[in-house]
Design a protein around this motif. Structure first.
Motif, PDB file in Angstrom:
ATOM      1  N   THR A 109       0.685  -1.188   0.198  1.00 28.27           N
ATOM      2  CA  THR A 109      -0.009  -0.009  -0.035  1.00 28.27           C
ATOM      3  C   THR A 109       0.946   1.259  -0.132  1.00 28.27           C
ATOM      4  O   THR A 109       0.565   2.210  -0.681  1.00 28.27           O
ATOM      5  CB  THR A 109      -1.093   0.147   1.138  1.00 28.27           C
TER       6      THR A 109
ATOM      7  N   VAL B  94       1.009   4.298  -2.651  1.00 35.53           N
ATOM      8  CA  VAL B  94       0.907   5.463  -2.217  1.00 35.53           C
ATOM      9  C   VAL B  94       2.100   6.331  -3.030  1.00 35.53           C
ATOM     10  O   VAL B  94       1.876   7.332  -3.720  1.00 35.53           O
ATOM     11  CB  VAL B  94       0.800   5.914  -0.875  1.00 35.53           C
TER      12      VAL B  94
ATOM     13  N   THR C  19      -4.249  11.574  -0.719  1.00 38.63           N
ATOM     14  CA  THR C  19      -4.394  12.869   0.384  1.00 38.63           C
ATOM     15  C   THR C  19      -3.255  12.749   1.161  1.00 38.63           C
ATOM     16  O   THR C  19      -2.326  11.871   1.270  1.00 38.63           O
ATOM     17  CB  THR C  19      -5.692  12.904   0.905  1.00 38.63           C
TER      18      THR C  19
ATOM     19  N   ALA D 284      -3.695  12.736   4.359  1.00 40.93           N
ATOM     20  CA  ALA D 284      -4.195  11.780   5.296  1.00 40.93           C
ATOM     21  C   ALA D 284      -3.891  10.312   4.641  1.00 40.93           C
ATOM     22  O   ALA D 284      -3.468   9.203   5.697  1.00 40.93           O
ATOM     23  CB  ALA D 284      -5.703  11.870   5.484  1.00 40.93           C
ATOM     24  N   VAL D 285      -3.809  10.057   3.417  1.00 35.10           N
ATOM     25  CA  VAL D 285      -3.558   8.753   3.137  1.00 35.10           C
ATOM     26  C   VAL D 285      -2.099   8.379   3.306  1.00 35.10           C
ATOM     27  O   VAL D 285      -1.649   7.322   3.548  1.00 35.10           O
ATOM     28  CB  VAL D 285      -3.896   8.606   1.437  1.00 35.10           C
TER      29      VAL D 285
ATOM     30  N   ARG E  53      -1.592   7.878   6.921  1.00 36.65           N
ATOM     31  CA  ARG E  53      -2.013   6.499   7.610  1.00 36.65           C
ATOM     32  C   ARG E  53      -0.997   5.310   7.034  1.00 36.65           C
ATOM     33  O   ARG E  53      -0.876   4.414   7.654  1.00 36.65           O
ATOM     34  CB  ARG E  53      -3.444   6.272   6.958  1.00 36.65           C
TER      35      ARG E  53
ATOM     36  N   ILE F 129     -11.797   3.794  10.501  1.00 33.88           N
ATOM     37  CA  ILE F 129     -11.403   4.461   9.165  1.00 33.88           C
ATOM     38  C   ILE F 129     -12.420   3.935   8.321  1.00 33.88           C
ATOM     39  O   ILE F 129     -12.987   4.959   7.224  1.00 33.88           O
ATOM     40  CB  ILE F 129     -10.145   4.133   8.786  1.00 33.88           C
TER      41      ILE F 129
ATOM     42  N   GLY G  93     -12.767  11.534   4.186  1.00 29.02           N
ATOM     43  CA  GLY G  93     -11.279  11.461   5.017  1.00 29.02           C
ATOM     44  C   GLY G  93     -10.609  10.685   4.110  1.00 29.02           C
ATOM     45  O   GLY G  93      -9.133  10.895   3.789  1.00 29.02           O
ATOM     46  N   PHE G  94     -10.734   9.305   3.834  1.00 31.18           N
ATOM     47  CA  PHE G  94     -10.006   8.504   2.939  1.00 31.18           C
ATOM     48  C   PHE G  94     -10.839   7.952   1.838  1.00 31.18           C
ATOM     49  O   PHE G  94     -11.946   7.726   1.499  1.00 31.18           O
ATOM     50  CB  PHE G  94      -9.558   7.340   3.684  1.00 31.18           C
TER      51      PHE G  94
ATOM     52  N   LEU H 260      -8.473   3.093  -0.539  1.00 29.06           N
ATOM     53  CA  LEU H 260      -7.613   2.721   0.783  1.00 29.06           C
ATOM     54  C   LEU H 260      -8.823   2.088   2.018  1.00 29.06           C
ATOM     55  O   LEU H 260      -8.275   1.188   2.786  1.00 29.06           O
ATOM     56  CB  LEU H 260      -7.115   4.078   1.450  1.00 29.06           C
ATOM     57  N   LYS H 261      -9.898   2.430   2.004  1.00 31.68           N
ATOM     58  CA  LYS H 261     -10.768   1.780   2.927  1.00 31.68           C
ATOM     59  C   LYS H 261     -10.969   0.233   2.642  1.00 31.68           C
ATOM     60  O   LYS H 261     -11.052  -0.618   3.383  1.00 31.68           O
ATOM     61  CB  LYS H 261     -12.217   2.477   2.852  1.00 31.68           C
TER      62      LYS H 261
ATOM     63  N   GLN I 100      -7.770  -1.191   3.815  1.00 37.49           N
ATOM     64  CA  GLN I 100      -7.915  -1.373   5.326  1.00 37.49           C
ATOM     65  C   GLN I 100      -8.793  -2.401   5.548  1.00 37.49           C
ATOM     66  O   GLN I 100      -8.684  -3.100   6.763  1.00 37.49           O
ATOM     67  CB  GLN I 100      -8.256   0.040   5.845  1.00 37.49           C
TER      68      GLN I 100
END
Length: 147
Positions: free
Chosen positions: A42, A46, A57, A59-60, A63, A106, A112-113, A117-118, A121
């Protein structure tokens, strides 16, 4: 003299040598290893997608780095747990449960994400759910209770 031992004088005790305990320890190590692998892939994604602000982002980034760091710590805890270290077992129990809760938050929070990514996760959460179930199971708790 007070020297600290991580194992009883006779070596690893019978509870840790039991075949089912060994199987649980191997399973935990494999699941944590997969979690670390997915986390590293991941972070690589990114890095490769860094020029796509809709997908990556700030936030990504944060995280992804946190997840890789915690996955490597958990891999260390799992390896030491497999060698019979009680404190590492306790750390693994705590870290896996906390990360599972963080992943659930999350996934549940809107925005937010990005969706990708979710989903990632969710995969990590499934792996950690397996870890949480194994390390909090009766056999593992019993193996480390007397240590």
């Amino acid at each position: 003299m007070n020297t600290r031992r991580t194992h009883p004088a006779g070596g690893v005790d019978d509870a840790l040598r039991h075949p089912r305990t060994q199987q649980a320890l191997r399973g935990t190590t494999v699941l944590v290893g997969c979690y670390a692998g997915v986390s590293a892939l991941t972070l690589l994604a990114v890095i490769l997608l860094r020029h796509h602000p809709d997908m990556v982002t700030d936030a990504v980034w944060v995280r992804a780095v946190i997840v890789v760091a915690t996955s490597l710590l958990m891999a260390s805890f799992a390896a030491r747990t497999a060698r019979g270290h009680r404190r590492s077992y306790l750390r693994l129990r705590l870290a896996s449960a906390l990360m599972l809760v963080a992943i659930a938050v999350i996934i549940a929070l809107p925005g937010g994400f990005p969706t990708w990514l979710k989903l990632e996760q969710g995969v990590c959460g499934a792996l950690l759910l397996g870890v949480v179930m194994i390390v909090n199971g009766r056999r593992m708790r019993a193996a480390f209770a007397s240590r």
